[in-house]
Structure formats: structure tokens, C-alpha cells
Design an enzyme around this catalytic site. Structure first.
Site, mmCIF file in Angstrom:
data_model
loop_
_atom_site.group_PDB
_atom_site.id
_atom_site.type_symbol
_atom_site.label_atom_id
_atom_site.label_comp_id
_atom_site.label_asym_id
_atom_site.label_seq_id
_atom_site.Cartn_x
_atom_site.Cartn_y
_atom_site.Cartn_z
ATOM 1 N N ASP A 86 0.856 -1.183 0.000
ATOM 2 C CA ASP A 86 0.000 0.000 0.000
ATOM 3 C C ASP A 86 0.891 1.231 0.000
ATOM 4 O OD1 ASP A 86 -3.202 0.363 0.638
ATOM 5 O OD2 ASP A 86 -2.032 2.117 1.234
ATOM 6 N N ASP A 128 4.528 3.277 -4.061
ATOM 7 C CA ASP A 128 3.595 4.004 -4.914
ATOM 8 C C ASP A 128 3.557 3.259 -6.245
ATOM 9 O OD1 ASP A 128 2.226 5.685 -6.610
ATOM 10 O OD2 ASP A 128 3.397 7.479 -6.139
ATOM 11 N N TYR A 175 -12.324 8.172 -16.094
ATOM 12 C CA TYR A 175 -12.186 6.873 -15.414
ATOM 13 C C TYR A 175 -12.589 5.740 -16.354
ATOM 14 C CZ TYR A 175 -13.243 3.258 -11.856
ATOM 15 O OH TYR A 175 -13.308 2.105 -11.120
ATOM 16 N N LYS A 212 -10.286 2.676 -17.805
ATOM 17 C CA LYS A 212 -10.667 1.306 -17.479
ATOM 18 C C LYS A 212 -10.881 0.501 -18.760
ATOM 19 C CE LYS A 212 -10.810 0.996 -12.927
ATOM 20 N NZ LYS A 212 -9.934 0.077 -12.175
ATOM 21 N N THR A 234 -17.741 0.346 -1.028
ATOM 22 C CA THR A 234 -16.446 0.423 -0.367
ATOM 23 C C THR A 234 -16.523 1.392 0.807
ATOM 24 O OG1 THR A 234 -15.736 2.254 -1.774
ATOM 25 C CG2 THR A 234 -15.291 0.018 -2.587
#
Length: 272
Positions: A59, A82, A170, A174, A205
Site C-alpha cells: 500500500d 507508490d 475513469y 478502465k 467500499t
């Protein structure tokens, strides 16, 4: 570099009942999870560990990676990197050692009308949605290729399959991720490496729960054919399947996990 050996066809194989549980379990395997510190990443880290694998939880926030590893216990190793930075990914690849696969769950959307998207937002979306996937293939693909087996599994989105109003950048990246998955599957397939993705719809989420109230989430739920919200654990379940040997001949696929919403006719025909 040797290509993946093609087994000779044995007609007896067609009649043998295999151990299906063994194809799902992952003992003596090691996976790296990019974005493993929260949400779907946290869930797939737990899923892989429960199936018997050693997990490297990566992470950008080391505290999150540490926390997930504490939850899992041994064997789980935290790493900070990163995933959008080429140097970080190169160093991570060197530290990670031998792997059986990589699961990359990173991605985030910024919302706003298409005609108002700034250059900075286009660049940000390209980085957080697509660049890390390119770097994952660049730095981990050769290791799996040279090993002669393994899997790389991404999280895409239904926004990259249909339209993506109010989050067009986005959706564009994708969609590009889906193309990348298919191309990588063809190039790496002869070396025994499978490349796939899961495409969730609306997922509840922690981030979504923080910005939408209960009424908005319920309004979304009732539009879903299964009448069931998709949770990070549901996405992780699909990822676990694609990682496992149950999916050993599945590659170049983007599996939709959305409760059926992308198949729904846009008008309510119940009164006809």
C-alpha cells in the site's frame, strides 16, 4: 526463455475425477497484492491467506499495510510503494522475491461532466487507473514469464465496458485496462502466465459509504436485478477464483461482478 510446455493429450484425463478443492486452495504459493491496505485489497489479501498462500500486502500508506498484515498474521508481509511510480515499482519487484502472482486492485474515479474535465484530471485518472497496471506488467511480468507460470489479475470496472457518464476519464482508462489485459494474455500465455481482470459495478467500499447516505445506497440496491449490493468481499471472491487453478484455462477475460445491472433493460417493463 522456454515456452510453457504443452502436455500431451491423455484421453484418460477426461474420465478422471480431479480434486476440485485442491484446485482452489493455494498452499506453498506467494502473491503480491497492490493496494492491499483497504477495501477490496484488504479482502483479497485475507482471501489468499485463508486459501493457504503467503501474501505480500502493498500500500502507498505503510500503516494500512501493517494493519492488514496484523489482521492476517503469519505469513503476511507489509510493503510500502507508490504503484504509479516506475522507480518504486522497480524496487518493489526486487524486494518481493519469487512470486506466483500479482493482484492489482488500484483505481479511483473523479466525478464531473465530461466537458469540464481538466488536463490535470485526465492525467490523474490515467495514473491511478492505468499507469500502475502498465508498471505491474513491466516489472512483474518478466519474472513470471521467466518462471514459466503464474497470474496477474487486475480490478477493472463496468465503466470501462459501457458508458461512464460524469466519470468519463475513469471509464476511458478502465476500457484501456481491458485492452491491456487481453494483449498481455496473448503475449504471456505461451509462457504459462494468465492475465485477467474483474469488472465490478457499484461497490459499497468504505470510501463510497463515507460520501453516500443510506438512502442513496438503497436507491442503487433496488435497481440491481439480484437486489443485493456488491461488497468488497464479493469482488475479492471473484479475484480468488481467477487466481486459483479452477481458472487455469481462463485468460484475457474481464469478469463482470455487478449483480446483473449491466444486463438490465433501461426501462421498467413490469407493467406491460
Amino acid at each position: 526463455m522456454p515456452l510453457n510446455p504443452v502436455p500431451s493429450h491423455d484421453t484418460a484425463e477426461n474420465d478422471r475425477i480431479i480434486n476440485y478443492r485442491s484446485r482452489f486452495e493455494l498452499p506453498h504459493r506467494r502473491y503480491l497484492v497492490l493496494g492491499g491496505g483497504q477495501g477490496t485489497g484488504r479482502q483479497i489479501s485475507h482471501a489468499l491467506a485463508q486459501l493457504g498462500a503467503e501474501v505480500v500486502v502493498v500500500d502507498v500508506n505503510r500503516d494500512r499495510a501493517d494493519a492488514v498484515c496484523v489482521e492476517i498474521g503469519s505469513p503476511a508481509t507489509p510493503e510500502q510503494a507508490d504503484a504509479t511510480d516506475n522507480s518504486d515499482m522497480a524496487a518493489l519487484s526486487e524486494r518481493a522475491g519469487e512470486l506466483d502472482g500479482v493482484v492489482d486492485v488500484i483505481g479511483m474515479a473523479r466525478y464531473g461532466p465530461l466537458l469540464d474535465i481538466s488536463d490535470d484530471d485526465w492525467r490523474w485518472e490515467e495514473s491511478i487507473v492505468l499507469r500502475h497496471a502498465v508498471l505491474t506488467l513491466r516489472h512483474f511480468g518478466p519474472r513470471l514469464r521467466d518462471r514459466g507460470e503464474g497470474s496477474i489479475t487486475f480490478v477493472s470496472s463496468v465503466s470501462g465496458i459501457g458508458s461512464s457518464p460524469v466519470h468519463a476519464a475513469y471509464g476511458v482508462y478502465k476500457a484501456a485496462l481491458g485492452s491491456l489485459v487481453r494483449s498481455a494474455a496473448i503475449e504471456l500465455g505461451p509462457y504459462g502466465v494468465r492475465v485477467n481482470a474483474v469488472a465490478p459495478g457499484f461497490v459499497v467500499t468504505p470510501r463510497i459509504s463515507a460520501i453516500l447516505d443510506a438512502e442513496a445506497i438503497e436507491n442503487t440496491r433496488i435497481q440491481i436485478p439480484l437486489q443485493r449490493l456488491t461488497l468488497p468481499a464479493d469482488v475479492a471472491s471473484a479475484l480468488a477464483f481467477l487466481v486459483s487453478d479452477l481458472a487455469r484455462t481462463i485468460t484475457g477475460q474481464v469478469m463482470i461482478v455487478d449483480g446483473g445491472i449491466t444486463n438490465k433493460y433501461p426501462y421498467d417493463m413490469s407493467s406491460f
